[in-house]
Design a protein around this motif. Structure first.
Motif, mmCIF file in Angstrom:
data_model
loop_
_atom_site.group_PDB
_atom_site.id
_atom_site.type_symbol
_atom_site.label_atom_id
_atom_site.label_comp_id
_atom_site.label_asym_id
_atom_site.label_seq_id
_atom_site.Cartn_x
_atom_site.Cartn_y
_atom_site.Cartn_z
ATOM 1 N N ASN A 152 0.972 -1.222 0.028
ATOM 2 C CA ASN A 152 -0.084 -0.019 -0.099
ATOM 3 C C ASN A 152 0.998 1.374 -0.136
ATOM 4 O O ASN A 152 0.265 2.430 -0.410
ATOM 5 C CB ASN A 152 -0.896 -0.179 1.370
ATOM 6 N N ASP A 153 2.021 1.190 0.700
ATOM 7 C CA ASP A 153 2.905 2.346 0.395
ATOM 8 C C ASP A 153 3.364 2.903 -1.037
ATOM 9 O O ASP A 153 3.824 3.789 -1.107
ATOM 10 C CB ASP A 153 4.239 2.031 1.280
ATOM 11 N N TYR A 154 3.307 2.022 -1.670
ATOM 12 C CA TYR A 154 3.346 1.911 -3.273
ATOM 13 C C TYR A 154 2.429 2.293 -4.444
ATOM 14 O O TYR A 154 2.462 2.411 -5.388
ATOM 15 C CB TYR A 154 4.435 0.917 -3.934
ATOM 16 N N TYR A 155 0.980 2.410 -3.740
ATOM 17 C CA TYR A 155 -0.139 2.432 -4.324
ATOM 18 C C TYR A 155 -0.748 3.663 -4.282
ATOM 19 O O TYR A 155 -0.438 4.618 -3.194
ATOM 20 C CB TYR A 155 -1.026 1.327 -4.043
ATOM 21 N N LEU A 156 -1.910 4.197 -4.997
ATOM 22 C CA LEU A 156 -2.803 5.177 -4.800
ATOM 23 C C LEU A 156 -3.951 4.749 -4.256
ATOM 24 O O LEU A 156 -4.656 4.129 -4.849
ATOM 25 C CB LEU A 156 -3.016 5.909 -6.136
ATOM 26 N N ASP A 158 -4.567 2.605 -2.137
ATOM 27 C CA ASP A 158 -4.435 1.281 -1.996
ATOM 28 C C ASP A 158 -4.621 0.258 -3.128
ATOM 29 O O ASP A 158 -4.717 -1.034 -3.239
ATOM 30 C CB ASP A 158 -5.320 0.531 -0.637
ATOM 31 N N ARG A 159 -4.399 0.851 -4.490
ATOM 32 C CA ARG A 159 -4.661 0.211 -5.796
ATOM 33 C C ARG A 159 -3.383 0.535 -6.570
ATOM 34 O O ARG A 159 -2.844 1.513 -6.266
ATOM 35 C CB ARG A 159 -5.887 0.996 -6.519
ATOM 36 N N PRO A 160 -2.865 -0.565 -7.451
ATOM 37 C CA PRO A 160 -1.966 -0.428 -8.245
ATOM 38 C C PRO A 160 -1.750 0.715 -8.867
ATOM 39 O O PRO A 160 -2.663 1.644 -9.134
ATOM 40 C CB PRO A 160 -1.962 -1.569 -8.997
ATOM 41 N N LEU A 161 -0.747 1.384 -9.222
ATOM 42 C CA LEU A 161 -0.193 2.430 -9.897
ATOM 43 C C LEU A 161 0.592 2.501 -10.975
ATOM 44 O O LEU A 161 1.821 2.508 -11.191
ATOM 45 C CB LEU A 161 0.547 3.491 -8.664
ATOM 46 N N PRO A 162 -0.140 1.825 -12.283
ATOM 47 C CA PRO A 162 0.631 1.489 -13.315
ATOM 48 C C PRO A 162 1.670 2.695 -13.903
ATOM 49 O O PRO A 162 1.197 3.899 -13.686
ATOM 50 C CB PRO A 162 -0.443 1.243 -14.229
ATOM 51 N N TYR A 163 2.642 2.494 -14.537
ATOM 52 C CA TYR A 163 3.470 3.428 -14.982
ATOM 53 C C TYR A 163 3.458 3.804 -16.451
ATOM 54 O O TYR A 163 3.662 3.021 -17.316
ATOM 55 C CB TYR A 163 4.994 2.930 -14.806
ATOM 56 N N THR A 164 3.051 5.102 -16.781
ATOM 57 C CA THR A 164 2.620 5.509 -18.165
ATOM 58 C C THR A 164 3.511 5.100 -19.161
ATOM 59 O O THR A 164 3.261 4.509 -20.195
ATOM 60 C CB THR A 164 2.297 7.136 -17.982
ATOM 61 N N PHE A 183 4.601 2.482 -7.422
ATOM 62 C CA PHE A 183 5.673 3.659 -7.555
ATOM 63 C C PHE A 183 6.103 3.978 -6.122
ATOM 64 O O PHE A 183 5.235 4.246 -5.292
ATOM 65 C CB PHE A 183 5.268 4.726 -8.253
ATOM 66 N N ASP A 184 7.450 4.044 -5.957
ATOM 67 C CA ASP A 184 7.997 4.373 -4.534
ATOM 68 C C ASP A 184 8.371 5.944 -4.761
ATOM 69 O O ASP A 184 9.464 6.141 -5.474
ATOM 70 C CB ASP A 184 8.979 3.529 -4.097
ATOM 71 N N LEU A 185 7.748 6.825 -4.055
ATOM 72 C CA LEU A 185 8.086 8.230 -4.399
ATOM 73 C C LEU A 185 9.522 8.641 -3.589
ATOM 74 O O LEU A 185 10.085 9.346 -4.004
ATOM 75 C CB LEU A 185 7.084 9.169 -3.329
ATOM 76 N N GLU A 186 9.714 7.697 -2.590
ATOM 77 C CA GLU A 186 11.145 8.068 -1.850
ATOM 78 C C GLU A 186 12.386 7.669 -2.717
ATOM 79 O O GLU A 186 13.233 8.633 -2.717
ATOM 80 C CB GLU A 186 11.120 7.309 -0.349
ATOM 81 N N THR A 187 12.199 6.799 -3.471
ATOM 82 C CA THR A 187 13.658 6.149 -4.168
ATOM 83 C C THR A 187 13.234 6.774 -5.736
ATOM 84 O O THR A 187 14.235 6.205 -6.583
ATOM 85 C CB THR A 187 13.695 4.711 -3.980
ATOM 86 N N HIS A 188 11.948 7.235 -5.916
ATOM 87 C CA HIS A 188 11.444 7.329 -7.552
ATOM 88 C C HIS A 188 11.922 6.182 -8.315
ATOM 89 O O HIS A 188 12.495 5.963 -9.307
ATOM 90 C CB HIS A 188 12.475 8.684 -7.994
ATOM 91 N N ARG A 189 11.301 4.979 -7.726
ATOM 92 C CA ARG A 189 11.372 3.831 -8.801
ATOM 93 C C ARG A 189 9.887 3.222 -8.835
ATOM 94 O O ARG A 189 9.349 3.233 -8.059
ATOM 95 C CB ARG A 189 12.325 2.766 -7.860
ATOM 96 N N ILE A 190 10.005 2.520 -9.887
ATOM 97 C CA ILE A 190 8.821 1.473 -10.129
ATOM 98 C C ILE A 190 8.839 0.379 -9.482
ATOM 99 O O ILE A 190 9.831 -0.289 -9.252
ATOM 100 C CB ILE A 190 8.596 1.317 -11.633
ATOM 101 N N VAL A 191 7.743 -0.013 -8.846
ATOM 102 C CA VAL A 191 7.702 -1.219 -7.887
ATOM 103 C C VAL A 191 7.114 -2.446 -8.532
ATOM 104 O O VAL A 191 5.976 -2.313 -9.121
ATOM 105 C CB VAL A 191 6.847 -0.690 -6.587
ATOM 106 N N ILE A 192 8.064 -3.409 -8.503
ATOM 107 C CA ILE A 192 7.451 -4.840 -9.040
ATOM 108 C C ILE A 192 7.141 -5.851 -7.934
ATOM 109 O O ILE A 192 8.287 -6.061 -7.355
ATOM 110 C CB ILE A 192 8.352 -5.231 -10.005
#
Length: 353
Positions: A152-156, A158-164, A183-192
């Motif tokens: 959930n820390d990487y979601y909007l 609590d839902r997935p946040l696809p990368y455009t 997506f992780d705002l702290e590290t600016h990385r796409i989360v898998i």
């Protein structure tokens, strides 16, 4: 029938149920409330550590949870089902072989052929015992299961946040939702998210947005031991069994891109090289499964062939771009479905292992 009942009494009296379950490769064997419980062998892909149950009563009645074709049986039927792969009426027909298996396991020859049975003397038995100890399969300690809320820390909301940008690359919005991309705002990385062979969450990996030689491409945001997992295995497994072929990519993105194109029998290493444990998992799928290594452009052919030869006893092929259909460090799926199909048709060759 009295002979079989006498054998059951002997099994109970000498406390041999645990050893029988060990002999048919059950795992996590334990005693619980008047019965012995265990997990099915790895080839059944069952995560239930209590699925196999044998009651410690004269009947030695046995059952396997979630297996509708084996609900009410006994220790003999259990051997036929698990060890001899018998189903339906063939379980009853296999009764003598199941009895023979137990008698030979413990040397109880008095129950075979009227007591006149003589087992063959194996003069190499001591040496085999030593070798068996040396070659004993290393136990795979599974990664701890994480709650889904860990993502959930990487979601909007609590839902997935696809990368455009990935959608533009060919990984559809729906595919990214299915795989739980965030997506992780702290590290600016796409989360898998990373899942085990049963689809349970065990970790999460962060990937940089744009490839940069000066920045580490991947980092674990939820750490796990990758050597015990194949990315996408839980989705791919049924399709691998149908197609009799598994495509092995290097990176997770390739599996998601292939999924968008309707290619479902793929897994990804998710590391720099395939581990022994990953090889073991793939080999357990079946003898009739062709393994195809689909490495990125630029990996030397001899290196890929050396990796292929580690899958001893299986049909292994490599996909190698001899026609220069790919560019730079492309994965075989990166140039679209037409190029992929051409690679499959013209650039897959079997390797002798």
């Amino acid at each position: 029938m009295s002979d079989l009942q006498s054998l059951k009494k002997k099994i109970l009296r000498e406390d041999k149920v645990e050893q029988i379950l060990e002999a048919i490769e059950c795992e996590h064997i334990r005693f619980s409330g008047g019965r012995v419980e265990a997990q099915l062998p790895e080839r059944f892909y069952s995560s239930n550590k209590r699925s196999v149950q044998v009651k410690l009563k004269p009947s030695l009645s046995s059952s396997i949870r979630n297996k509708t074709d084996f609900k009410n049986g006994d220790i003999f039927g259990l051997i036929s089902y698990i060890h001899h792969n018998k189903r339906g009426e063939d379980i009853q027909k296999d009764l003598h072989e199941a009895k023979k298996f137990i008698c030979e396991l413990f040397g109880w020859n008095e129950f075979l052929k009227g007591g006149n049975y003589k087992s063959k003397v194996d003069h190499l038995a001591p040496l085999k015992a030593i070798l068996k100890g040396k070659n004993k399969r290393k136990e795979i300690k599974p990664n701890p299961i994480l709650p889904e809320t860990a993502l959930n820390d990487y979601y909007l909301f609590d839902r997935p946040l696809p990368y455009t940008p990935w959608i533009k690359e060919g990984i559809s919005y729906d595919t990214q939702v299915l795989y739980g991309v965030g997506f992780d705002l702290e590290t600016h990385r796409i989360v898998i998210p990373l899942r085990n062979r049963f689809g349970q969450l065990v970790g999460a990996k962060g990937r940089i947005e744009k490839d940069d030689e000066s920045t580490k491409k991947y980092m674990y945001l939820l750490r796990c031991n990758n050597r015990y997992e194949w990315f996408n295995f839980h989705y791919a497994h049924p399709y691998i069994l149908v197609d009799k072929r598994v495509y092995i990519f290097e990176a997770e993105k390739s599996c998601m891109k292939a999924f968008t194109y309707g290619i479902y029998n793929t897994v990804a290493i998710g590391a720099s090289e395939i581990s022994d444990e990953q090889i073991q998992i793939i080999k357990q799928i079946g003898l009739d499964i062709e393994i195809v290594l689909c490495y990125d452009k630029g990996i030397p052919k001899d290196e890929i062939e050396d990796t292929a030869r580690r899958f001893t006893g299986r049909k292994v092929s490599i996909m190698y771009d001899g026609n220069d259909l790919l560019k730079d460090k492309d994965a075989p799926i990166d140039r679209g479905l037409n190029v992929w199909n051409k690679l499959v048709e013209e650039n897959v060759s079997e390797i002798e292992v």
